[in-house]
Design a protein around this motif. Structure first.
Motif, mmCIF file in Angstrom:
data_model
loop_
_atom_site.group_PDB
_atom_site.id
_atom_site.type_symbol
_atom_site.label_atom_id
_atom_site.label_comp_id
_atom_site.label_asym_id
_atom_site.label_seq_id
_atom_site.Cartn_x
_atom_site.Cartn_y
_atom_site.Cartn_z
ATOM 1 N N VAL A 35 0.818 -1.216 0.000
ATOM 2 C CA VAL A 35 0.000 0.000 0.000
ATOM 3 C C VAL A 35 0.856 1.271 0.000
ATOM 4 O O VAL A 35 0.612 2.182 -0.807
ATOM 5 N N PRO A 36 1.889 1.390 0.869
ATOM 6 C CA PRO A 36 2.711 2.607 0.832
ATOM 7 C C PRO A 36 3.364 2.847 -0.524
ATOM 8 O O PRO A 36 3.399 3.984 -1.013
ATOM 9 N N TRP A 37 3.865 1.780 -1.139
ATOM 10 C CA TRP A 37 4.537 1.969 -2.424
ATOM 11 C C TRP A 37 3.558 2.138 -3.575
ATOM 12 O O TRP A 37 3.891 2.710 -4.603
ATOM 13 N N THR A 38 2.337 1.677 -3.396
ATOM 14 C CA THR A 38 1.292 1.991 -4.373
ATOM 15 C C THR A 38 0.965 3.470 -4.323
ATOM 16 O O THR A 38 0.751 4.122 -5.368
ATOM 17 N N ILE A 39 0.936 4.039 -3.112
ATOM 18 C CA ILE A 39 0.705 5.483 -2.960
ATOM 19 C C ILE A 39 1.840 6.274 -3.604
ATOM 20 O O ILE A 39 1.598 7.262 -4.319
ATOM 21 N N ILE A 40 3.077 5.847 -3.382
ATOM 22 C CA ILE A 40 4.225 6.525 -3.996
ATOM 23 C C ILE A 40 4.144 6.443 -5.519
ATOM 24 O O ILE A 40 4.374 7.436 -6.224
ATOM 25 N N ALA A 41 3.826 5.255 -6.030
ATOM 26 C CA ALA A 41 3.731 5.085 -7.481
ATOM 27 C C ALA A 41 2.642 5.972 -8.063
ATOM 28 O O ALA A 41 2.812 6.569 -9.137
ATOM 29 N N SER A 89 7.071 20.371 -3.556
ATOM 30 C CA SER A 89 5.918 19.487 -3.423
ATOM 31 C C SER A 89 6.148 18.479 -2.300
ATOM 32 O O SER A 89 7.268 18.036 -2.049
ATOM 33 N N TRP A 90 5.072 18.099 -1.647
ATOM 34 C CA TRP A 90 5.136 17.101 -0.583
ATOM 35 C C TRP A 90 4.788 15.706 -1.098
ATOM 36 O O TRP A 90 4.497 14.803 -0.324
ATOM 37 N N ALA A 91 4.828 15.531 -2.405
ATOM 38 C CA ALA A 91 4.441 14.242 -2.976
ATOM 39 C C ALA A 91 5.321 13.102 -2.478
ATOM 40 O O ALA A 91 4.846 11.979 -2.288
ATOM 41 N N VAL A 92 6.602 13.383 -2.242
ATOM 42 C CA VAL A 92 7.504 12.333 -1.764
ATOM 43 C C VAL A 92 7.102 11.840 -0.381
ATOM 44 O O VAL A 92 7.434 10.717 0.017
ATOM 45 N N LEU A 93 6.365 12.655 0.364
ATOM 46 C CA LEU A 93 5.924 12.266 1.703
ATOM 47 C C LEU A 93 4.514 11.689 1.706
ATOM 48 O O LEU A 93 3.945 11.458 2.777
ATOM 49 N N GLY A 115 11.809 16.530 -16.443
ATOM 50 C CA GLY A 115 11.767 17.620 -15.482
ATOM 51 C C GLY A 115 10.837 17.407 -14.302
ATOM 52 O O GLY A 115 10.423 18.375 -13.655
ATOM 53 N N THR A 116 10.489 16.152 -13.993
ATOM 54 C CA THR A 116 9.616 15.868 -12.868
ATOM 55 C C THR A 116 10.433 15.749 -11.575
ATOM 56 O O THR A 116 11.315 14.894 -11.487
ATOM 57 N N ALA A 117 10.133 16.573 -10.607
ATOM 58 C CA ALA A 117 10.834 16.511 -9.319
ATOM 59 C C ALA A 117 9.907 15.883 -8.292
ATOM 60 O O ALA A 117 9.185 16.564 -7.574
ATOM 61 N N MET A 118 9.912 14.553 -8.243
ATOM 62 C CA MET A 118 9.065 13.835 -7.295
ATOM 63 C C MET A 118 9.836 13.533 -6.011
ATOM 64 O O MET A 118 9.379 13.819 -4.908
ATOM 65 N N PHE A 119 11.037 12.960 -6.160
ATOM 66 C CA PHE A 119 11.841 12.554 -5.005
ATOM 67 C C PHE A 119 12.898 13.600 -4.638
ATOM 68 O O PHE A 119 13.224 13.776 -3.470
ATOM 69 N N ASP A 120 13.412 14.273 -5.638
ATOM 70 C CA ASP A 120 14.423 15.314 -5.402
ATOM 71 C C ASP A 120 13.707 16.602 -4.994
ATOM 72 O O ASP A 120 13.697 17.592 -5.728
ATOM 73 N N ALA A 166 14.855 8.059 9.947
ATOM 74 C CA ALA A 166 14.455 8.702 11.204
ATOM 75 C C ALA A 166 12.992 9.132 11.153
ATOM 76 O O ALA A 166 12.235 8.931 12.121
ATOM 77 N N PHE A 167 12.583 9.707 10.034
ATOM 78 C CA PHE A 167 11.216 10.197 9.907
ATOM 79 C C PHE A 167 10.220 9.041 9.948
ATOM 80 O O PHE A 167 9.180 9.118 10.627
#
Length: 254
Positions: free
Chosen positions: A37-43, A73-77, A143-148, A166-167
């Protein structure tokens, strides 16, 4: 008879690796909770980010400005908020079952914390690697900045992995610790916990405001740096783990 019983109890090991590992395996019986589920949300967040940039590029928009904007963007979180629920589910769905199969509360809590460590380490390595991969591909060539993004922009692989670890540990342990309160005192305990947390927060805000300490506080956070700030979260995670164990020792599954 008393002497025999005392001897038997005295020789019982306080740490039982096999039982602890059994708790870890119990948590991964349903891998979707911790991983799928977490990685489905990330994808999903990544796919949305890609589509948005493709649409803007097709419309002739400035890709460089879009990339810079997406770095806030907070998409990585996006999966982190779900991981609070994971911390809750990890206790609520397995505590009674584990005790029914002879696990002690100590075995159960240690095994659960080890599971949190493993999940956080896996996600930390994966996210940090994706941050570096995104940079290496010039943000997926479009030019997509999802993780960076956010604090990852100025982080190397090791810093990205450490801060993510840690987070995620903080998110998981705070959810689990709150659930132990519910397991022990039910809704009355949760209401008391919420009211106490709110009162403490308001008290801290009042003290900082009346003593004019907000600026020194921000300066102190700036002085400890990124790694130092997330190290504080690790300390809070350890405190949540200790708090949760202290409560779950008296919790009664129902």
């Amino acid at each position: 008879m008393t002497a025999v019983t005392a001897t038997a109890v005295g020789t019982t090991p306080r740490v039982r690796p096999n039982e602890i590992w059994r708790i870890v395996r119990l948590h991964v019986v349903n891998p979707s909770i911790f991983f799928i589920v977490p990685w489905t949300i990330i994808a999903g967040a990544w796919a949305v980010s890609m589509v948005l940039v493709l649409i803007i590029s097709a419309a002739g928009g400035p890709t460089d400005e879009v990339t810079k904007g997406m770095q806030y963007s907070w998409a990585v979180l996006s999966p982190q908020w779900y991981l609070v629920v994971v911390g809750v589910q990890a206790i609520a769905f397995t505590f009674q079952f584990a005790l029914g199969f002879g696990a002690t509360r100590r075995d159960y809590w240690v095994g659960t914390v080890i599971m949190f460590l493993l999940v956080s380490a896996f996600n930390a390595v994966a996210i940090a690697t994706l941050v570096i991969l995104e940079r290496a591909t010039d943000h997926w060539w479009i030019g997509t900045a999802m993780f960076d993004a956010l604090w990852y922009v100025d982080s190397d692989w090791l810093t990205a992995a450490y801060t993510t670890f840690a987070f995620q540990m903080f998110i998981l342990t705070i959810g689990a610790a709150a659930t132990t309160v519910y397991m022990r005192w039910r809704m009355a305990g949760m209401l008391t916990l919420g009211a106490s947390a709110l009162a403490i927060l308001l008290g801290i805000v009042a003290i900082l405001t009346f003593t004019e300490s907000w600026i020194p506080l921000w300066e102190w956070f700036a002085s400890v740096g990124l790694v130092g700030g997330f190290s504080i979260l690790l300390v809070l995670s350890a405190l949540c783990a200790v708090f949760g164990y202290a409560i779950i020792r008296r919790a009664t599954p129902r």
